[in-house]
Design an enzyme around this catalytic site. Structure first.
Site, PDB file in Angstrom:
ATOM      1  N   GLU A   1       0.923  -1.260   0.187  1.00  0.00           N
ATOM      2  CA  GLU A   1      -0.027  -0.099  -0.097  1.00  0.00           C
ATOM      3  C   GLU A   1       0.897   1.291   0.142  1.00  0.00           C
ATOM      4  O   GLU A   1       1.029   1.849   1.065  1.00  0.00           O
ATOM      5  CB  GLU A   1      -0.970  -0.008   1.148  1.00  0.00           C
ATOM      6  CG  GLU A   1      -2.159  -0.856   1.109  1.00  0.00           C
ATOM      7  CD  GLU A   1      -3.052  -0.806   2.424  1.00  0.00           C
ATOM      8  OE1 GLU A   1      -2.944  -0.009   3.260  1.00  0.00           O
ATOM      9  OE2 GLU A   1      -4.071  -1.512   2.078  1.00  0.00           O
TER      10      GLU A   1
ATOM     11  N   GLU B   1      -6.775  -7.148  -1.080  1.00  0.00           N
ATOM     12  CA  GLU B   1      -7.220  -6.948   0.372  1.00  0.00           C
ATOM     13  C   GLU B   1      -8.602  -6.243   0.339  1.00  0.00           C
ATOM     14  O   GLU B   1      -8.568  -5.160  -0.475  1.00  0.00           O
ATOM     15  CB  GLU B   1      -5.986  -6.026   0.867  1.00  0.00           C
ATOM     16  CG  GLU B   1      -6.209  -5.926   2.420  1.00  0.00           C
ATOM     17  CD  GLU B   1      -4.946  -5.254   2.884  1.00  0.00           C
ATOM     18  OE1 GLU B   1      -3.867  -5.507   2.989  1.00  0.00           O
ATOM     19  OE2 GLU B   1      -5.237  -4.177   3.876  1.00  0.00           O
TER      20      GLU B   1
END
Length: 486
Positions: free
Chosen positions: A311, A403
């Site tokens: 991320e 995710e």
């Protein structure tokens, strides 16, 4: 995703968070599929009914009517279903719910609940019929299948049960990885060795520095055989007490989990879980070392995907693109075929969490082939803008949702199953592969197991040790895969 022990930084509030075995599996996959029976429909009005009645006052039903449950908990419809042989079957319930309130039911097979609190949402009218599916194991001979209302509103009107043994899991040994083989990116899709688009569904482990005890032989057996998962995401955190503290330890742990998931026929996402700092270049040298060793040892396998930046945040897309274009050639020097998953701006939200969108990636893609771009969402926090971005992006870019959660951006708080289902439906329609966060017993509501499950080494299978989010996501992973081979 955030660590188990730290709070997300304020800005984050906007963001998402062996060779022998392989040869055996591939050999089994080449075997012709076994003959299977056609779907069989069992009408509700001819089943055993408790606290309900057979009626025919609403149109659109099949057979001679439907069952109207009494407005009380505990009412049920039970069917006797014959199976020629033991195996997994898809159970489809046709129902109508003219109210605006979900009327959940427990679905039990031979006395054991296989789907707890299965949602039967409103259909708009009592004459509007919908279907919902459950995957269950049947024994050879006669089976009982019971749908029991769990709230004072009772159940929906139930028309029939359809039992389909043609959509069972592949025969023993024909696992997801064995059926599909080496994956590759074709256009905007993830395709199998037959060149057919597929959707993988599975779970992400939490950080191996904290929750390796949740990824055991028993728990991985349950994930592969009870959950019917296609893919495991192995999350190696770089900071937060992770890889940088002991590279050898955490690389060896990744090796072990790749081996164990491979032995169970699952795909493995090797997740380089960089989070803070958000600039992936901060860990570029470490990433080159890690992925060089992973690709050197496992690159000949056909069940891997490399996720090279979990991320990124606080940096421009050009900075992330530069990182990918420096790391991917290092991987390709050892492994020319495994797809690479590239993180996107703003906690892999394709930029949405920092006021951008997918257009910057579309206009300036990574200069590499056989890659996909990642997208993360947490449904309680991430609403229409995220859903719409994912929908648009999937028409222009190969996207993999590595995710997501049903809770807020921190994986905490209440579950928004309705919003999550909208994402699930979109991903199914566009064959976007997905992985849910997370397969651990962390205290947050997004961890599927109740506290203490991992320390007690289970039990892993079934739903007794699952939180509500675990029950819900297991139910959606267990539905039959669509893996075309011709």
């Amino acid at each position: 995703m955030t660590s188990a022990r730290s709070v997300r930084p304020p800005l984050r509030s906007l963001g998402a968070a062996g060779a022998a075995v392989a040869a055996l599996l591939l050999g089994l996959a080449a075997a012709p599929p076994a003959a299977v029976a056609a779907p069989v429909t069992h009408e509700a009005e001819t089943a055993t009914v408790s606290q309900g009645a057979a009626e025919s006052n609403h149109t659109g039903f099949t057979g001679t009517g439907f069952v109207n449950y009494d407005n009380t908990a505990g009412g049920y419809v039970q069917w006797n279903v014959d199976a020629a042989q033991a195996g997994t079957a898809t159970l489809t319930l046709r129902y109508a719910n003219g109210s605006t309130t979900n009327r959940p039911m427990d679905i039990a097979v031979n006395g054991a609940v296989t789907s707890s609190g299965k949602a039967f949402a409103g259909t708009g009218a009592w004459t509007t019929w919908a279907t919902t599916t459950v995957t269950a194991n049947l024994k050879a001979g006669t089976n009982t299948i019971r749908a029991t209302a769990t709230t004072a509103n009772g159940g929906p009107n139930v028309d029939h049960l359809k039992v389909d043994t043609a959509t069972t899991q592949p025969p023993t040994g024909a696992t997801p990885a064995a059926v599909n083989g080496q994956l590759k990116v074709c256009g905007t899709q993830l395709c199998n060795r037959y060149g057919k688009p597929i959707q993988l569904r599975g779970m992400s482990g939490h950080g191996t520095q904290w929750y390796s005890q949740c990824l055991t032989g028993g728990s991985l057996d349950a994930l592969a055989k009870d959950w019917n998962a296609d893919v495991l995401r192995v999350s190696t955190y770089v900071q937060e007490e992770g890889y940088e503290t002991d590279p050898r330890k955490y690389t060896d742990l990744a090796h072990s989990l790749i081996d164990q998931a491979t032995a169970r026929g699952m795909y493995v996402i090797v997740d380089w879980h960089m989070l803070d700092p958000g600039d992936p270049h901060y860990n570029l040298a470490r990433a080159k070392t890690f992925f060089t060793e992973i690709a050197q040892r496992h690159g000949s396998r056909t069940n891997l995907l490399y996720e090279i930046a979990n991320e990124p945040s606080g940096v421009a897309w050009s900075r992330i693109k530069s990182y990918a274009e420096q790391l991917i050639p290092v991987i390709r020097a050892k492994d020319a075929e495994t797809p690479v998953l590239v993180g996107t701006r703003a906690w892999s939200s394709l930029g949405v969490s920092e006021g951008a969108d997918e257009s910057e990636v579309v206009a300036n893609p990574v200069n590499a082939s056989n890659i996909m771009y990642t997208f993360h969402f947490y449904a309680y926090s991430h609403r229409e803008a995220y859903l719409n971005t994912l929908s648009r992006a999937a028409d222009k870019l190969p996207v993999f949702v590595t995710e997501f959660g049903t809770q807020n951006y921190a994986g905490e708080g209440a579950n928004d199953f309705a919003m999550t289902q909208r994402f699930i439906d979109l991903m199914a329609a566009k064959k976007i592969s997905w992985v849910n966060w997370n397969y651990s017993d962390d205290h947050r509501s997004g961890a599927v197991f109740t506290a203490g499950t991992c320390a007690n080494n289970g039990p892993w299978a079934g739903t007794s040790n699952l939180k509500p989010a675990g029950v819900w996501i297991r139910d959606r992973i267990r539905t039959a895969d669509d893996f075309p081979t011709s």
